[in-house]
Motif scaffolding. Structure first.
Motif, PDB file in Angstrom:
ATOM      1  N   GLN A   6       0.852  -1.194   0.000  1.00 58.12           N
ATOM      2  CA  GLN A   6       0.000   0.000   0.000  1.00 58.12           C
ATOM      3  C   GLN A   6       0.882   1.235   0.000  1.00 58.12           C
ATOM      4  O   GLN A   6       1.901   1.281   0.687  1.00 58.12           O
ATOM      5  CB  GLN A   6      -0.883   0.048   1.257  1.00 58.12           C
ATOM      6  N   THR A   7       0.467   2.213  -0.785  1.00 60.49           N
ATOM      7  CA  THR A   7       1.156   3.499  -0.782  1.00 60.49           C
ATOM      8  C   THR A   7       0.150   4.629  -0.808  1.00 60.49           C
ATOM      9  O   THR A   7      -0.954   4.472  -1.348  1.00 60.49           O
ATOM     10  CB  THR A   7       2.079   3.632  -2.022  1.00 60.49           C
ATOM     11  N   PRO A   8       0.439   5.768  -0.190  1.00 60.31           N
ATOM     12  CA  PRO A   8       1.612   5.979   0.664  1.00 60.31           C
ATOM     13  C   PRO A   8       1.380   5.390   2.051  1.00 60.31           C
ATOM     14  O   PRO A   8       0.274   4.960   2.356  1.00 60.31           O
ATOM     15  CB  PRO A   8       1.696   7.506   0.717  1.00 60.31           C
ATOM     16  N   LYS A   9       2.384   5.388   2.873  1.00 61.05           N
ATOM     17  CA  LYS A   9       2.237   4.882   4.229  1.00 61.05           C
ATOM     18  C   LYS A   9       1.564   5.926   5.123  1.00 61.05           C
ATOM     19  O   LYS A   9       0.777   5.590   5.990  1.00 61.05           O
ATOM     20  CB  LYS A   9       3.597   4.505   4.814  1.00 61.05           C
ATOM     21  N   HIS A  10       1.926   7.174   4.875  1.00 67.98           N
ATOM     22  CA  HIS A  10       1.332   8.280   5.635  1.00 67.98           C
ATOM     23  C   HIS A  10       0.880   9.352   4.658  1.00 67.98           C
ATOM     24  O   HIS A  10       1.531   9.569   3.628  1.00 67.98           O
ATOM     25  CB  HIS A  10       2.346   8.902   6.604  1.00 67.98           C
ATOM     26  N   LEU A  11      -0.202  10.025   5.008  1.00 64.90           N
ATOM     27  CA  LEU A  11      -0.733  11.081   4.161  1.00 64.90           C
ATOM     28  C   LEU A  11      -1.357  12.138   5.062  1.00 64.90           C
ATOM     29  O   LEU A  11      -2.215  11.821   5.886  1.00 64.90           O
ATOM     30  CB  LEU A  11      -1.784  10.488   3.220  1.00 64.90           C
ATOM     31  N   ILE A  12      -0.887  13.353   4.925  1.00 65.21           N
ATOM     32  CA  ILE A  12      -1.442  14.462   5.693  1.00 65.21           C
ATOM     33  C   ILE A  12      -1.993  15.470   4.704  1.00 65.21           C
ATOM     34  O   ILE A  12      -1.286  15.890   3.785  1.00 65.21           O
ATOM     35  CB  ILE A  12      -0.371  15.121   6.587  1.00 65.21           C
ATOM     36  N   THR A  13      -3.239  15.841   4.903  1.00 68.23           N
ATOM     37  CA  THR A  13      -3.871  16.762   3.967  1.00 68.23           C
ATOM     38  C   THR A  13      -4.865  17.643   4.711  1.00 68.23           C
ATOM     39  O   THR A  13      -5.046  17.505   5.916  1.00 68.23           O
ATOM     40  CB  THR A  13      -4.558  15.984   2.838  1.00 68.23           C
ATOM     41  N   ALA A  14      -5.494  18.534   3.982  1.00 71.03           N
ATOM     42  CA  ALA A  14      -6.416  19.480   4.605  1.00 71.03           C
ATOM     43  C   ALA A  14      -7.863  19.112   4.270  1.00 71.03           C
ATOM     44  O   ALA A  14      -8.137  18.391   3.309  1.00 71.03           O
ATOM     45  CB  ALA A  14      -6.106  20.891   4.116  1.00 71.03           C
ATOM     46  N   THR A  15      -8.767  19.641   5.065  1.00 76.12           N
ATOM     47  CA  THR A  15     -10.184  19.416   4.798  1.00 76.12           C
ATOM     48  C   THR A  15     -10.538  19.942   3.414  1.00 76.12           C
ATOM     49  O   THR A  15      -9.955  20.927   2.936  1.00 76.12           O
ATOM     50  CB  THR A  15     -11.073  20.112   5.837  1.00 76.12           C
ATOM     51  N   GLY A  16     -11.433  19.249   2.766  1.00 79.77           N
ATOM     52  CA  GLY A  16     -11.880  19.638   1.439  1.00 79.77           C
ATOM     53  C   GLY A  16     -11.063  19.086   0.299  1.00 79.77           C
ATOM     54  O   GLY A  16     -11.484  19.144  -0.862  1.00 79.77           O
ATOM     55  N   GLN A  17      -9.915  18.520   0.631  1.00 85.36           N
ATOM     56  CA  GLN A  17      -9.032  18.006  -0.408  1.00 85.36           C
ATOM     57  C   GLN A  17      -9.454  16.602  -0.841  1.00 85.36           C
ATOM     58  O   GLN A  17     -10.331  15.967  -0.262  1.00 85.36           O
ATOM     59  CB  GLN A  17      -7.584  17.965   0.101  1.00 85.36           C
ATOM     60  N   ARG A  18      -8.748  16.129  -1.895  1.00 87.82           N
ATOM     61  CA  ARG A  18      -8.990  14.788  -2.431  1.00 87.82           C
ATOM     62  C   ARG A  18      -7.665  14.033  -2.432  1.00 87.82           C
ATOM     63  O   ARG A  18      -6.625  14.609  -2.751  1.00 87.82           O
ATOM     64  CB  ARG A  18      -9.519  14.908  -3.856  1.00 87.82           C
ATOM     65  N   VAL A  19      -7.729  12.740  -2.045  1.00 88.73           N
ATOM     66  CA  VAL A  19      -6.517  11.926  -2.039  1.00 88.73           C
ATOM     67  C   VAL A  19      -6.815  10.576  -2.688  1.00 88.73           C
ATOM     68  O   VAL A  19      -7.974  10.159  -2.787  1.00 88.73           O
ATOM     69  CB  VAL A  19      -5.984  11.694  -0.604  1.00 88.73           C
ATOM     70  N   THR A  20      -5.750   9.932  -3.124  1.00 89.17           N
ATOM     71  CA  THR A  20      -5.864   8.592  -3.710  1.00 89.17           C
ATOM     72  C   THR A  20      -4.916   7.653  -2.995  1.00 89.17           C
ATOM     73  O   THR A  20      -3.723   7.943  -2.869  1.00 89.17           O
ATOM     74  CB  THR A  20      -5.521   8.621  -5.211  1.00 89.17           C
ATOM     75  N   LEU A  21      -5.462   6.550  -2.532  1.00 86.46           N
ATOM     76  CA  LEU A  21      -4.675   5.516  -1.879  1.00 86.46           C
ATOM     77  C   LEU A  21      -4.544   4.346  -2.849  1.00 86.46           C
ATOM     78  O   LEU A  21      -5.510   3.976  -3.522  1.00 86.46           O
ATOM     79  CB  LEU A  21      -5.361   5.040  -0.584  1.00 86.46           C
ATOM     80  N   SER A  86     -10.047  11.042   9.081  1.00 84.60           N
ATOM     81  CA  SER A  86      -8.726  10.644   9.571  1.00 84.60           C
ATOM     82  C   SER A  86      -8.822   9.235  10.143  1.00 84.60           C
ATOM     83  O   SER A  86      -9.641   8.970  11.041  1.00 84.60           O
ATOM     84  CB  SER A  86      -8.248  11.604  10.661  1.00 84.60           C
ATOM     85  N   ALA A  87      -8.003   8.348   9.618  1.00 83.00           N
ATOM     86  CA  ALA A  87      -8.085   6.936  10.022  1.00 83.00           C
ATOM     87  C   ALA A  87      -6.958   6.172   9.349  1.00 83.00           C
ATOM     88  O   ALA A  87      -6.219   6.701   8.516  1.00 83.00           O
ATOM     89  CB  ALA A  87      -9.431   6.337   9.613  1.00 83.00           C
ATOM     90  N   LEU A  88      -6.875   4.891   9.721  1.00 85.08           N
ATOM     91  CA  LEU A  88      -6.030   3.961   8.985  1.00 85.08           C
ATOM     92  C   LEU A  88      -6.888   3.314   7.912  1.00 85.08           C
ATOM     93  O   LEU A  88      -8.008   2.862   8.196  1.00 85.08           O
ATOM     94  CB  LEU A  88      -5.499   2.874   9.918  1.00 85.08           C
ATOM     95  N   TYR A  89      -6.368   3.257   6.717  1.00 85.24           N
ATOM     96  CA  TYR A  89      -7.086   2.604   5.624  1.00 85.24           C
ATOM     97  C   TYR A  89      -6.266   1.392   5.195  1.00 85.24           C
ATOM     98  O   TYR A  89      -5.109   1.501   4.821  1.00 85.24           O
ATOM     99  CB  TYR A  89      -7.296   3.572   4.457  1.00 85.24           C
ATOM    100  N   PHE A  90      -6.911   0.243   5.294  1.00 81.67           N
ATOM    101  CA  PHE A  90      -6.243  -1.005   4.945  1.00 81.67           C
ATOM    102  C   PHE A  90      -6.815  -1.571   3.662  1.00 81.67           C
ATOM    103  O   PHE A  90      -8.014  -1.509   3.399  1.00 81.67           O
ATOM    104  CB  PHE A  90      -6.412  -2.048   6.049  1.00 81.67           C
ATOM    105  N   CYS A  91      -5.933  -2.166   2.913  1.00 83.57           N
ATOM    106  CA  CYS A  91      -6.299  -2.953   1.753  1.00 83.57           C
ATOM    107  C   CYS A  91      -5.967  -4.404   2.075  1.00 83.57           C
ATOM    108  O   CYS A  91      -4.988  -4.684   2.775  1.00 83.57           O
ATOM    109  CB  CYS A  91      -5.485  -2.471   0.552  1.00 83.57           C
ATOM    110  N   ALA A  92      -6.789  -5.308   1.610  1.00 80.42           N
ATOM    111  CA  ALA A  92      -6.522  -6.731   1.779  1.00 80.42           C
ATOM    112  C   ALA A  92      -6.816  -7.427   0.461  1.00 80.42           C
ATOM    113  O   ALA A  92      -7.560  -6.916  -0.374  1.00 80.42           O
ATOM    114  CB  ALA A  92      -7.388  -7.321   2.887  1.00 80.42           C
ATOM    115  N   SER A  93      -6.207  -8.583   0.284  1.00 84.31           N
ATOM    116  CA  SER A  93      -6.505  -9.342  -0.925  1.00 84.31           C
ATOM    117  C   SER A  93      -6.725 -10.805  -0.574  1.00 84.31           C
ATOM    118  O   SER A  93      -6.287 -11.286   0.480  1.00 84.31           O
ATOM    119  CB  SER A  93      -5.388  -9.204  -1.959  1.00 84.31           C
ATOM    120  N   SER A  94      -7.429 -11.479  -1.448  1.00 85.21           N
ATOM    121  CA  SER A  94      -7.660 -12.905  -1.255  1.00 85.21           C
ATOM    122  C   SER A  94      -7.828 -13.561  -2.607  1.00 85.21           C
ATOM    123  O   SER A  94      -8.144 -12.912  -3.600  1.00 85.21           O
ATOM    124  CB  SER A  94      -8.893 -13.162  -0.383  1.00 85.21           C
TER     125      SER A  94
END
Lengths: 116, 112
Positions: A6-21, A86-94
């Motif tokens: 998973q990337t990135p490991k850490h992400l800091i951003t502001a309210t209203g913004q958009r991010v991609t994990l 604000s949280a941890l976001y995990f991806c898993a696969s099977s």
């Protein structure tokens, strides 16, 4: 090492913004799952993709979306971010045989999102 | 809606003690998995139980699936500080929705 990246490991951003994990599943796994884990909370299932198609939806907000690409990697897009995202976001696969009775999932290391 | 409830929610014990964690549902599960999660990391799969009444051992950890496949337990013998973590049971929904359900979790702390 679970084999899920998973990337990135850490992400800091502001309210209203958009991010991609981003998530790359284990070699050979066709299913990708996304989870949100807030502080001291359990894992909340967001969405699952199987071989490029959406398979199941959990408690995913309309501001969030995901997709799985032909190479099987997946991206989770979070938009109009709020402090509460604000949280941890995990991806898993099977591998997930049809019917998914075994569904042993292998988790990535997570992306810690901080919304300021 | 299928739910998995775990008890206790928190457990703090001394090294060397034994403990049991429970995972209960009112619904039947075709299989259940147990995971351990350490702070800041993803859950790690410990075991999968499939058959009602099945018992699996992983070193000092013993996992049991209830006869009716509605509950499971995890017993740790002679706990060590390295057992500290969040223990989660989970299983695939049998409602035909392909959802994967995680339990509420048991946070274990083993004190030296």
């Amino acid at each position: 090492d679970s084999g899920v990246t998973q990337t990135p490991k850490h992400l800091i951003t502001a309210t209203g913004q958009r991010v991609t994990l981003r998530c790359s599943p284990r070699s050979g796994d066709l299913s990708v799952y996304w989870y949100q884990q807030s502080l001291d909370q359990g894992l909340q299932f967001l969405i699952q993709y199987y071989n490029g198609e959406e398979r199941a939806k959990g408690n995913i907000l309309e501001r969030f979306s995901a997709q799985q690409f032909p190479d099987l990697h997946s991206e989770l897009n979070l938009s109009s971010l709020e402090l509460g995202d604000s949280a941890l976001y995990f991806c898993a696969s099977s591998v997930e045989s049809f019917g998914g009775h075994y569904n042993e999932q292998f988790f990535g290391p997570g992306t810690r999102l901080t919304v300021l | 809606t299928q739910l998995l409830e775990q008890s206790p929610q928190f457990l703090s014990i001394q090294e060397g003690e034994n403990l049991t964690v429970y995972c209960n549902s009112s619904s039947v599960f075709s299989s259940l998995q147990w995971y351990r999660q350490e702070p800041g990391e993803g859950p790690v799969l410990l075991v999968t139980v499939v058959t009602g009444g099945e018992v699996k051992k992983l070193k000092r950890l013993t996992f049991q699936f209830g006869d009716a496949r509605k509950d499971s337990s995890l017993h740790i013998t002679a706990a060590q500080t390295g057992d500290t973590g969040l223990y989660l049971c989970a299983g695939p929904s049998t409602s035909g929705t392909y959802k994967y359900i995680f339990g509420t979790g048991t946070r274990l702390k083993v004190l030296a």
